[in-house]
Structures are given as C-alpha cells and as structure tokens.
Design a protein around this motif. Sequence first.
Motif, mmCIF file in Angstrom:
data_model
loop_
_atom_site.group_PDB
_atom_site.id
_atom_site.type_symbol
_atom_site.label_atom_id
_atom_site.label_comp_id
_atom_site.label_asym_id
_atom_site.label_seq_id
_atom_site.Cartn_x
_atom_site.Cartn_y
_atom_site.Cartn_z
ATOM 1 N N SER A 94 0.849 -1.181 0.000
ATOM 2 C CA SER A 94 0.000 0.000 0.000
ATOM 3 C C SER A 94 0.894 1.243 0.000
ATOM 4 O O SER A 94 2.067 1.180 0.359
ATOM 5 C CB SER A 94 -0.871 0.012 1.258
ATOM 6 N N ILE A 154 -3.611 4.613 -0.850
ATOM 7 C CA ILE A 154 -3.734 3.747 -2.015
ATOM 8 C C ILE A 154 -3.557 2.313 -1.527
ATOM 9 O O ILE A 154 -2.529 1.972 -0.939
ATOM 10 C CB ILE A 154 -2.686 4.119 -3.079
ATOM 11 N N GLU A 169 -4.179 -1.624 -5.720
ATOM 12 C CA GLU A 169 -5.089 -0.648 -6.335
ATOM 13 C C GLU A 169 -4.400 0.129 -7.471
ATOM 14 O O GLU A 169 -3.197 0.361 -7.436
ATOM 15 C CB GLU A 169 -5.564 0.355 -5.272
ATOM 16 N N THR A 171 0.077 -2.684 -7.172
ATOM 17 C CA THR A 171 -0.267 -1.312 -6.816
ATOM 18 C C THR A 171 0.301 -0.361 -7.867
ATOM 19 O O THR A 171 1.479 -0.450 -8.198
ATOM 20 C CB THR A 171 0.347 -0.965 -5.438
ATOM 21 N N ASP A 228 -8.815 2.204 -10.799
ATOM 22 C CA ASP A 228 -9.855 1.844 -9.840
ATOM 23 C C ASP A 228 -10.440 3.132 -9.250
ATOM 24 O O ASP A 228 -11.641 3.248 -9.045
ATOM 25 C CB ASP A 228 -9.278 1.004 -8.704
ATOM 26 N N ARG A 229 -9.535 4.075 -8.957
ATOM 27 C CA ARG A 229 -9.977 5.378 -8.448
ATOM 28 C C ARG A 229 -9.173 6.490 -9.103
ATOM 29 O O ARG A 229 -8.051 6.273 -9.576
ATOM 30 C CB ARG A 229 -9.788 5.461 -6.930
ATOM 31 N N SER A 276 -14.252 6.842 -7.749
ATOM 32 C CA SER A 276 -14.128 5.869 -8.838
ATOM 33 C C SER A 276 -14.541 6.565 -10.134
ATOM 34 O O SER A 276 -15.275 7.549 -10.108
ATOM 35 C CB SER A 276 -15.029 4.670 -8.572
#
Length: 226
Positions: free
Chosen positions: A3, A27, A31, A187, A203-204, A218
């Motif tokens: 992360s 994050i 992701e 990631t 994803d975002r 998102s």
Amino acid sequence: MASVEMKNIVKKYGDGFPAVNDVSLDIADGEFMILVGPSGCGKSTLLRMVVGLEDITSGDMIIGGTRVNDKAPRERNLSMVFQNYALYPHLSVFENIAFPLRLAKTPEAEVQEKVRAAADVLELHEHLDRKPANLSGGQRQRVAMGRAIVRDADAFLFDEPLSNLDAKLRGQMRTEIARLQRRLGITTIYVTHDQTEAMTLGDRVCVLRRGVIQQVASPRELYEQP
Ligand code: ADP
Ligand code: ADP
C-alpha cells in the motif's frame, strides 16, 4: 506489492506557494490510482516524492507500512515507467528487460525464466533479439514495462507514459496497461492529464488542482456526477 499512504504531504520549492499542499491519500495494496489535473497542479511532484526523487517538506510517505521519507530511491522497491522509456539503445530487448536482474546479480537460469515470462505477458517474445531502435513506440513502451515487471516491485509508477504516442497506439497501450495491471495486481500510481485515460484505467481517480486534492472517486462516481 504494498500500500502507499500519503499523510499531510507538503512540498515547497523555495518560498513560493506550495506545489503540493497538505495531500493525504491512501492507495490500497493492488489498487490502480490515477492522479489527474491540469499542468502545474503538482502531479509529477507528488509522484517524485513517492519514488524519492524529491524531498518532502512536511508530512509522511508510508509504503508497505514503513515510513520512507528518508529512504533513497534505490531503497524503495518501486518501478517507475517514464514517457521516454529510458531504454539502453546498445542492448537487445532481452538485455533491456534483464537489466535490473543483472545489476542484482541474479542467477542466469532465473534471468532467463523471468525475462521470458515477462516477454510472454507483453507479447515481446518474438522481438527479444532486436535493438530498441528497431521497435515501434508501443513495443518500446512494453520493454520499459517488462523491466519494471521483472523487478517484482512493490508498486508501479507511471508519469504520462503514453503522451508521446499517436492516438491509435495510445488506445492500444491503454488497453494493455489495464489488462496487465489486472493480471499482475500490482499497486499502481498513474499520472496523466488525459481524461480518457483517467476515466478508463484506474480503480480510483484523484483530481488535483493547485497542489490540493479536489476529489477522490471511482470513474463511475465521477461519470455519474451532475
Ligand atoms: P504537474 O506534474 O501537475 O504538471 P508539477 O508537479 O510539475 O505539476 O509542478 C507543480 C508546481 O511546482 C508548478 O507550479 C511548477 O512550476 C512547480 N515546480 C515543479 N518542479 C519545480 C522545481 N524543480 N523548482 C521549482 N518549482 C517547481
Ligand atoms: P536501479 O537501476 O536499480 O533502478 P536507480 O538508483 O537507478 O537503481 O533507481 C532507483 C529508482 O529510482 C528506480 O525505480 C528508478 O526508476 C528511479 N529513478 C532513478 N533515476 C531516476 C530519475 N532521474 N528520474 C526518475 N526516476 C528515477
């Protein structure tokens, strides 16, 4: 994989207005986060602070649970993919991908295995003996990603990686990057000013403006906004 947590990150160049002003962003492991916003909003500065190429004025950068503010780039297990690819012209595709493994003195059998596995994923297996000059822009981009993949990095960082490509290739590479990231589950932080990339890849999406986060959502949430 890891992360990436940013806590109240501030970056001042000289005594001007902060380029990054109190940014906090989490994050998750695996992701795909897009950083988007107009030129000068602080995207590259933020990314460079994640990599360790820029000192942090205040705040904490935490990667995989460890504070990395004082760690040099080589002590952070991250892979950055640049828009100019940074390939070695005199080396073959194979050796370009193998480069980080050579530096780490990885045994030959493992080099062979890892480079060939990356080349398969990237559909570069037919080009391993060629030099970068004999590749298309999209193929060079994939070689750069291959080098990032073989390092088993905690995270991928992309700084406008597609901005030098023509529209058709950009579309292909967009699909490819999305497919790869999903397959690898690494990631990823991806800087762009391109709306299509922002709305299709991540994803975002984190929208920056003048060094401040305006919104994190998102693509669907952003799309459905009035
Ligand atoms: P973006 O990547 O969104 O275009 P940058 O992170 O490059 O934005 O820049 C954010 C702000 O910081 C801008 O105002 C820019 O002029 C300034 N800036 C970036 N790098 C430097 C630097 N090395 N020295 C001084 N100011 C800088
Ligand atoms: P290595 O060759 O093992 O990648 P480096 O010290 O050259 O070791 O790089 C460490 C990290 O910093 C890598 O992720 C690399 O991509 C990144 N890096 C090195 N130099 C630069 C640079 N000038 N700009 C951006 N990132 C860099």
